[in-house]
Write a protein that holds these residues in place. Structure first.
Motif, PDB file in Angstrom:
ATOM      1  N   LEU A 115       2.490 -10.152  -1.387  1.00  0.00           N
ATOM      2  CA  LEU A 115       1.311  -9.454  -0.884  1.00  0.00           C
ATOM      3  C   LEU A 115       1.234  -9.521   0.648  1.00  0.00           C
ATOM      4  O   LEU A 115       0.884  -8.533   1.313  1.00  0.00           O
ATOM      5  CB  LEU A 115       0.049 -10.047  -1.502  1.00  0.00           C
ATOM      6  CG  LEU A 115      -0.116  -9.840  -3.021  1.00  0.00           C
ATOM      7  CD1 LEU A 115      -1.310 -10.630  -3.539  1.00  0.00           C
ATOM      8  CD2 LEU A 115      -0.277  -8.364  -3.348  1.00  0.00           C
ATOM      9  N   ASP A 116       1.573 -10.683   1.204  1.00  0.00           N
ATOM     10  CA  ASP A 116       1.556 -10.839   2.662  1.00  0.00           C
ATOM     11  C   ASP A 116       2.584  -9.929   3.329  1.00  0.00           C
ATOM     12  O   ASP A 116       2.336  -9.373   4.415  1.00  0.00           O
ATOM     13  CB  ASP A 116       1.824 -12.294   3.044  1.00  0.00           C
ATOM     14  CG  ASP A 116       0.665 -13.219   2.655  1.00  0.00           C
ATOM     15  OD1 ASP A 116      -0.441 -12.695   2.383  1.00  0.00           O
ATOM     16  OD2 ASP A 116       0.871 -14.450   2.617  1.00  0.00           O
ATOM     17  N   LEU A 117       3.754  -9.771   2.690  1.00  0.00           N
ATOM     18  CA  LEU A 117       4.782  -8.890   3.254  1.00  0.00           C
ATOM     19  C   LEU A 117       4.311  -7.438   3.279  1.00  0.00           C
ATOM     20  O   LEU A 117       4.550  -6.709   4.245  1.00  0.00           O
ATOM     21  CB  LEU A 117       6.082  -9.004   2.452  1.00  0.00           C
ATOM     22  CG  LEU A 117       6.884 -10.302   2.639  1.00  0.00           C
ATOM     23  CD1 LEU A 117       8.039 -10.362   1.649  1.00  0.00           C
ATOM     24  CD2 LEU A 117       7.409 -10.415   4.072  1.00  0.00           C
ATOM     25  N   LEU A 118       3.647  -7.006   2.208  1.00  0.00           N
ATOM     26  CA  LEU A 118       3.118  -5.643   2.181  1.00  0.00           C
ATOM     27  C   LEU A 118       2.116  -5.424   3.310  1.00  0.00           C
ATOM     28  O   LEU A 118       2.123  -4.389   3.987  1.00  0.00           O
ATOM     29  CB  LEU A 118       2.451  -5.357   0.830  1.00  0.00           C
ATOM     30  CG  LEU A 118       3.355  -5.294  -0.405  1.00  0.00           C
ATOM     31  CD1 LEU A 118       2.529  -4.965  -1.641  1.00  0.00           C
ATOM     32  CD2 LEU A 118       4.462  -4.266  -0.238  1.00  0.00           C
ATOM     33  N   GLU A 119       1.255  -6.422   3.516  1.00  0.00           N
ATOM     34  CA  GLU A 119       0.236  -6.309   4.565  1.00  0.00           C
ATOM     35  C   GLU A 119       0.879  -6.370   5.955  1.00  0.00           C
ATOM     36  O   GLU A 119       0.537  -5.579   6.842  1.00  0.00           O
ATOM     37  CB  GLU A 119      -0.793  -7.425   4.394  1.00  0.00           C
ATOM     38  CG  GLU A 119      -1.928  -7.349   5.408  1.00  0.00           C
ATOM     39  CD  GLU A 119      -2.963  -8.438   5.182  1.00  0.00           C
ATOM     40  OE1 GLU A 119      -3.928  -8.501   5.964  1.00  0.00           O
ATOM     41  OE2 GLU A 119      -2.790  -9.237   4.227  1.00  0.00           O
ATOM     42  N   LYS A 120       1.832  -7.279   6.132  1.00  0.00           N
ATOM     43  CA  LYS A 120       2.461  -7.469   7.432  1.00  0.00           C
ATOM     44  C   LYS A 120       3.189  -6.206   7.889  1.00  0.00           C
ATOM     45  O   LYS A 120       3.110  -5.813   9.063  1.00  0.00           O
ATOM     46  CB  LYS A 120       3.422  -8.647   7.366  1.00  0.00           C
ATOM     47  CG  LYS A 120       4.202  -8.902   8.655  1.00  0.00           C
ATOM     48  CD  LYS A 120       5.132 -10.103   8.481  1.00  0.00           C
ATOM     49  CE  LYS A 120       5.958 -10.348   9.740  1.00  0.00           C
ATOM     50  NZ  LYS A 120       6.876 -11.513   9.568  1.00  0.00           N
ATOM     51  N   TYR A 121       3.906  -5.561   6.957  1.00  0.00           N
ATOM     52  CA  TYR A 121       4.723  -4.405   7.334  1.00  0.00           C
ATOM     53  C   TYR A 121       4.075  -3.079   6.938  1.00  0.00           C
ATOM     54  O   TYR A 121       4.721  -2.033   7.043  1.00  0.00           O
ATOM     55  CB  TYR A 121       6.120  -4.527   6.703  1.00  0.00           C
ATOM     56  CG  TYR A 121       6.915  -5.671   7.293  1.00  0.00           C
ATOM     57  CD1 TYR A 121       7.525  -5.550   8.536  1.00  0.00           C
ATOM     58  CD2 TYR A 121       7.033  -6.881   6.614  1.00  0.00           C
ATOM     59  CE1 TYR A 121       8.250  -6.600   9.080  1.00  0.00           C
ATOM     60  CE2 TYR A 121       7.752  -7.938   7.154  1.00  0.00           C
ATOM     61  CZ  TYR A 121       8.357  -7.799   8.388  1.00  0.00           C
ATOM     62  OH  TYR A 121       9.072  -8.842   8.930  1.00  0.00           O
ATOM     63  N   GLU A 122       2.842  -3.128   6.479  1.00  0.00           N
ATOM     64  CA  GLU A 122       2.076  -1.924   6.154  1.00  0.00           C
ATOM     65  C   GLU A 122       2.835  -1.040   5.158  1.00  0.00           C
ATOM     66  O   GLU A 122       3.038   0.160   5.374  1.00  0.00           O
ATOM     67  CB  GLU A 122       1.754  -1.138   7.436  1.00  0.00           C
ATOM     68  CG  GLU A 122       0.932  -1.932   8.434  1.00  0.00           C
ATOM     69  CD  GLU A 122       0.753  -1.168   9.744  1.00  0.00           C
ATOM     70  OE1 GLU A 122       1.729  -0.544  10.215  1.00  0.00           O
ATOM     71  OE2 GLU A 122      -0.362  -1.192  10.272  1.00  0.00           O
ATOM     72  N   ILE A 123       3.238  -1.664   4.065  1.00  0.00           N
ATOM     73  CA  ILE A 123       4.026  -0.972   3.051  1.00  0.00           C
ATOM     74  C   ILE A 123       3.124  -0.619   1.870  1.00  0.00           C
ATOM     75  O   ILE A 123       2.472  -1.508   1.309  1.00  0.00           O
ATOM     76  CB  ILE A 123       5.192  -1.850   2.543  1.00  0.00           C
ATOM     77  CG1 ILE A 123       6.041  -2.347   3.708  1.00  0.00           C
ATOM     78  CG2 ILE A 123       6.035  -1.066   1.537  1.00  0.00           C
ATOM     79  CD1 ILE A 123       6.728  -1.265   4.465  1.00  0.00           C
ATOM     80  N   PRO A 124       3.067   0.642   1.403  1.00  0.00           N
ATOM     81  CA  PRO A 124       2.367   0.969   0.154  1.00  0.00           C
ATOM     82  C   PRO A 124       3.014   0.230  -1.009  1.00  0.00           C
ATOM     83  O   PRO A 124       4.256   0.160  -1.096  1.00  0.00           O
ATOM     84  CB  PRO A 124       2.548   2.487   0.028  1.00  0.00           C
ATOM     85  CG  PRO A 124       2.855   2.958   1.412  1.00  0.00           C
ATOM     86  CD  PRO A 124       3.603   1.842   2.071  1.00  0.00           C
TER      87      PRO A 124
END
Length: 1004
Positions: free
Chosen positions: A408-417
């Motif tokens: 979840l943090d990776l999605l938020e960090k890199y702004e990935i859908p």
């Protein structure tokens, strides 16, 4: 808290005495015999601190109680104090051998009894605490730590080479959990532990339950390969008979280096075991130096793995995924490669298994996840519209508490859908740690992730996996085919897995596809998404970016479309309301899958079997049928229309379908069915169907229709007899009309006189029905006319079907019967000395009454023939043809196939004009240049296919299409056709038409 004691004695006085002594310090439970005691123990074994047991009791004595308690690992540690008479030493010894801990004698001395009970409970609890530390809870064997400690102490007492380190696991243990459940799997492990423990103890060795289905043992070398060791391992593998036997994969290491740790010794034995893991010719291996080289190589990888990760030696590669139907790119799987500064590119199969074993796989996976997100972020910023990328989640990752949060943090960090990062979990992970993995998978889905089951089909728990896991995609492992030479069976299983997944609303991606043949097979079963060398190998990120920038893409995978308010998944849930309604339906109901003309029943209620009425058929037989094979051609087309209409209108559609030769049923079975589309995926439709059998109704209608046809025919005969002045012409006209009627009724006519011109015409029109009959009859007729005269004298009916039980059957009758002639309607001797007759060839399903009803007509014809005037003029050919055509019920057209393949009408009957409601001039204007001109444009393909069959010498029947109607629009007609060769090789077609509608002409 007071401890609980169980006192077992059939003498009430003894019970009361002991209870009185013990009740001040303990809570006391009583039992009057051994069976009652075991019942109490099964319910309350966790509460009972000790058992005071009398040996001699009715129902079940104390010896049996001791044996059963010690055989049950859950009661084995409860102390047993035997109460006995002082003189009964033999019984005391027997009880102690069976497992009793102590004994007290009668008469009872309170202080001694209390102290013995206190001591025994204390010792038991102390031992239990030690066992809790040293013992495996499931099997009661030593756990890993205790085994290492005791093995280390044991092997140091003797010379190197004196002991063997062994390890073994159960081959395909996952099958047991899958088929019988985890409780049965636990029972199997306990049984094997109990048998092997007794064996290794006798061999002065020790046994350990490492984890899962893996065991380790250390024992003296002299027992390695001995019959003794073989006997008790075979006993363990045989189990208790409740399920089939198992087999073990065994690895051994002779402990010749005492400087190694016990863990290293076990690793060497484990390497030997792994060398026979997938072999069928060998199940035992001894560690050798080549395995040691492998171990050293692994140690080198372990030494370098952390620094390699920090220095960026690991690279993320991508393997594209495609839609084989459209050849569009649908996404990719992220893979890892190790670019070693000295060894070059190291393939993943060399380092990933090591990382999975030592736990470093989590660090590597996090590295791949983050780099994949970095790439996706870059592509989004560059407006490349990236497709989803799948990353791998190992079984080890699942057990890390922070895994979900890291993603979840990776999605938020890199702004990935979240839709762009798919997660692949290997199927084996579900099998080995199902509860944890299922729980984590559900949590991931809750956060919006797409979860994939990787390597689906390579394990043995696929059905349970599909049932429990909320995954949206399965990755089908094509290695499934390489495991067996029975590709057809493998293909059927793969098709079933694909269908199952699709109806559970799961997309399917086949991985490892290497050939066009494999991809095309997958396409035929509805699996279009593929990954493998056929399209692309794994490639560096730069190559993937270049590939993704070219060609078309498909961003979304296809899923099941659920129709209306019906939930297709509910039909697979035995506890659902939909299932209850389905099984309670008063008539025949089924759930079927329809795919491109193929029909397969997936479920059916008992009433459906009753409705079909198949003699000797079971419900299982129904489910195995390929129903489309028995469906008439028109019914198949009608099914296409019904399903399309039901899907388009989201409504129920009713149609009538004819099935030919269903097992155990009449020749034709008529079903009126109401269908509703429950769900759809691609070309596959899931249908809910209710049906009623209307065969009896249709047969009655058909019989009535045939009766009317006979009446019309007789009326035509009478008309011709009255209007023809020339007797010869009257005979010819009658025979022509009989030809038309019988041929339309699937009955053929023969005149057994090959001198007469009309017989030649008849032969030309019927050689396809009974190939050898005319020639055979001609031979007999010409060589033995007297015999024919004697056998068939007179003008009466000779019924061949009654000759089954005749004692003497002549060769002529046998010849007719062997060629399918069941009734010879009339036989007459002509004035010129030749025999003439009319024969009917009856289909097996037709009733004889329909033939016999014409016998009077046959007799009358024979009378007319006997009065034949040999000098009468013969009708000219055109008159004959017109007489034949106009006497045929329905419509008739005779066509000729030209060299360019065009069908040109030569003649048409008056019946055809009536059928299409046109004048002769109107019909000529339409069809003069091509018989296809009046066909509805959408049905041209149907008619052309029929013409191709006829041109090739075949026969068509019940082919239905739309034909132009004189009143406007089109009418549905059904045709029966045959082809004939002329004397010069010309191809002629005789086409018979009937109105195929049970309502006024359809004007569409």
């Amino acid at each position: 808290m007071r401890r609980t004691l169980l006192i077992v004695d059939d003498v009430r006085t003894n019970l009361l005495i002991l209870k009185e002594i013990l009740k001040k310090e303990y809570r006391v439970i009583e039992a009057e015999n051994g069976e009652e005691a075991l019942t109490i123990l099964q319910k309350s074994k966790e509460e009972i601190a000790a058992v005071l047991l009398d040996l001699f009791m009715p129902v079940k004595d104390g010896f049996d109680v001791i044996s059963e308690m010690r055989a049950d690992h859950k009661m084995a540690y409860i102390p047993i104090i035997v109460t006995t008479a002082a003189s009964d030493n033999e019984s005391e010894i027997k009880a102690l051998r069976l497992g009793a801990n102590d004994y007290i004698t009668k008469p009872y001395i309170p202080t001694i009894i209390l102290q013995r009970v206190r001591n025994m409970i204390h010792m038991s609890e102390t031992s239990a605490a030690i066992n809790e530390y040293q013992r495996d809870r499931l099997t009661g064997l030593y756990n890993r730590n205790a085994f290492i400690e005791k093995t280390s102490a044991m092997i140091q007492k003797k010379e190197p080479g004196s002991y063997v380190m062994g390890c073994f696991d159960i081959d395909n243990f996952k099958v047991i959990n899958d088929l019988y459940g985890t409780e049965k799997g636990d029972d199997v492990l306990r049984y094997i532990a109990r048998v092997c423990q007794a064996g290794f103890q006798q061999a002065e060795g020790i046994l350990c339950h490492m984890d899962a289905d893996r065991f380790a043992a250390c024992y003296p070398k002299e027992y390695m390969g001995s019959d003794f060791l073989k006997e008790f391992t075979e006993k363990a593998a045989a189990l208790d008979g409740s399920i089939p036997p198992v087999s073990f994969r065994i690895g051994r290491y002779v402990i010749d280096d005492l400087s190694l740790s016990v863990s290293a010794m076990y690793d060497r034995a484990s390497l030997a075991r792994m060398s026979v893991k997938d072999r069928y010719d060998k199940h035992i291996a001894l560690f050798d130096e080549s395995m040691r080289d492998t171990l050293l190589s692994e140690q080198k990888i372990v030494t370098e793995m952390s620094s390699a990760l920090k220095s960026g030696q690991f690279e993320v590669w991508f393997q594209p995924q495609y839609n084989h139907l459209t050849e569009e790119l649908i996404g990719a799987e992220a893979l890892v490669r190790w670019r070693h500064p000295e060894q070059g590119l190291i393939p993943p199969d060399r380092f990933i298994p090591i990382f999975e074993k030592n736990g470093f796989v989590y660090e590597m996976d996090k590295y791949v996840w983050e780099h994949t997100c970095m790439f996706l972020h870059t592509w989004i910023k560059e407006k490349r519209n990236p497709l989803p990328i799948s990353v791998n989640i190992s079984r080890y990752d699942i057990f890390q508490d922070d895994m979900v949060q890291i993603l979840l943090d990776l999605l938020e960090k890199y702004e990935i859908p979240v839709a762009l990062l798919r997660l692949e979990i290997t199927e084996s992970a579900f099998a080995q740690s199902s509860r944890r993995v299922v729980a984590v998978a559900k949590e991931l889905v809750k956060h919006g992730f797409t979860v994939e089951i990787d390597d689906f089909g390579s394990g043995y728990s696929s059905l349970n996996t599909l049932k429990d896991v909320p995954a949206q995609i399965i990755k089908l492992d094509m290695k499934f085919f390489s495991a067996s030479d029975d590709y057809q069976r493998g293909g059927s299983i793969v098709e079933s897995m694909v269908r199952m997944a699709k109806w559970l609303n799961m997309a399917v991606i086949a991985e490892g596809v290497e050939t066009v043949k494999q991809a095309d097979f997958l396409k035929t079963i509805g699996c279009y998404y593929i990954q493998g060398y056929l399209y692309a190998k794994p490639m560096p990120v730069e190559d993937y970016v270049k590939l993704a920038s070219q060609g078309s893409k498909q961003p979304h995978l296809q899923h099941v479309e659920t129709v209306a308010n019906l939930d297709s998944n509910a039909f697979w849930d035995p506890n659902s309301m939909d299932t209850l309604i389905f099984n309670s339906y008063i008539g025949g109901a089924c759930i079927m899958e329809y795919c491109r003309g193929r029909i397969e029943l997936l479920r059916a209620n008992d009433k459906y079997l009753e409705m079909i009425g198949g003699t000797g058929m079971t419900l299982d037989d129904l489910l195995k049928l390929d129903w489309a094979k028995y469906m008439s051609v028109e019914s198949s087309r009608h099914m296409d229309r019904i399903v399309a209409n039901a899907m388009q209108a989201d409504s129920e559609e009713t149609g009538e379908f004819i099935f030919i030769d269903l097992p155990g049923c009449a020749h034709k079975t008529y079903l009126r069915s109401t269908l509703r589309v429950i769900a759809r995926t691609g070309y596959r439709y899931l249908l809910y169907c209710t049906s009623e059998n209307i065969t009896a109704q249709r047969n009655a209608e058909q019989k009535q229709s045939e009766t009317m046809d006979q009446l019309r025919f007789l009326e035509n005969v009478a008309h011709n007899l009255l209007t023809q002045q020339d007797p010869e012409a009257g005979i010819e006209a009658i025979l022509d009309q009989m030809l038309g009627f019988f041929e339309s009724s699937r009955i053929c006519i023969y005149e057994f006189d090959f001198v007469h011109r009309y017989a030649i015409n008849t032969y030309e029109q019927h050689t396809d029905s009974v190939q050898d009959l005319p020639a055979s009859l001609a031979k007999i007729t010409m060589h033995s006319p007297d015999k024919w005269k004697k056998t068939f004298a007179g003008h009466h009916l000779i019924d061949i079907s009654d000759l089954d039980h005749a004692e003497n059957i002549g060769p002529e009758q046998k010849l007719l019967k062997d060629h399918g002639i069941h009734s010879l309607l009339a036989v007459a001797l002509k004035q010129d000395g030749h025999l003439i007759g009319v024969a009917a060839i009856e289909e097996p399903h037709r009733k004889r009454e329909q033939i016999n009803s014409l016998s009077a007509l046959g007799d009358y014809i024979s009378v007319l023939i006997s009065r034949r005037n040999t000098n009468a003029e013969i009708l000219n050919e055109n008159q004959e043809k017109l007489a034949v055509m106009n006497g045929i019920p329905g419509g008739f057209i005779r066509m000729q196939i030209k060299e360019d393949g065009t069908a040109i009408p030569l003649y048409h009957s008056e019946g055809f004009l009536k059928l299409v409601n046109m004048s002769a001039e109107h019909v000529d204007a339409i069809y003069r240049t091509n018989a296809m001109n009046g066909v509805h444009p959408e049905d041209v393909g149907i008619v052309q296919n029929a013409l191709n069959i006829l041109e090739a010498g075949g026969e068509v029947q019940n082919v239905t299409y739309r034909l132009q109607y004189g009143g406007g629009g089109y009418i549905h007609v059904s045709i029966f056709g045959k082809s004939r060769r002329g004397k010069n090789g010309e191809i002629f077609l005789n086409i018979y038409y009937a109105n195929a509608e049970d309502r006024p002409a359809d004007r569409r």
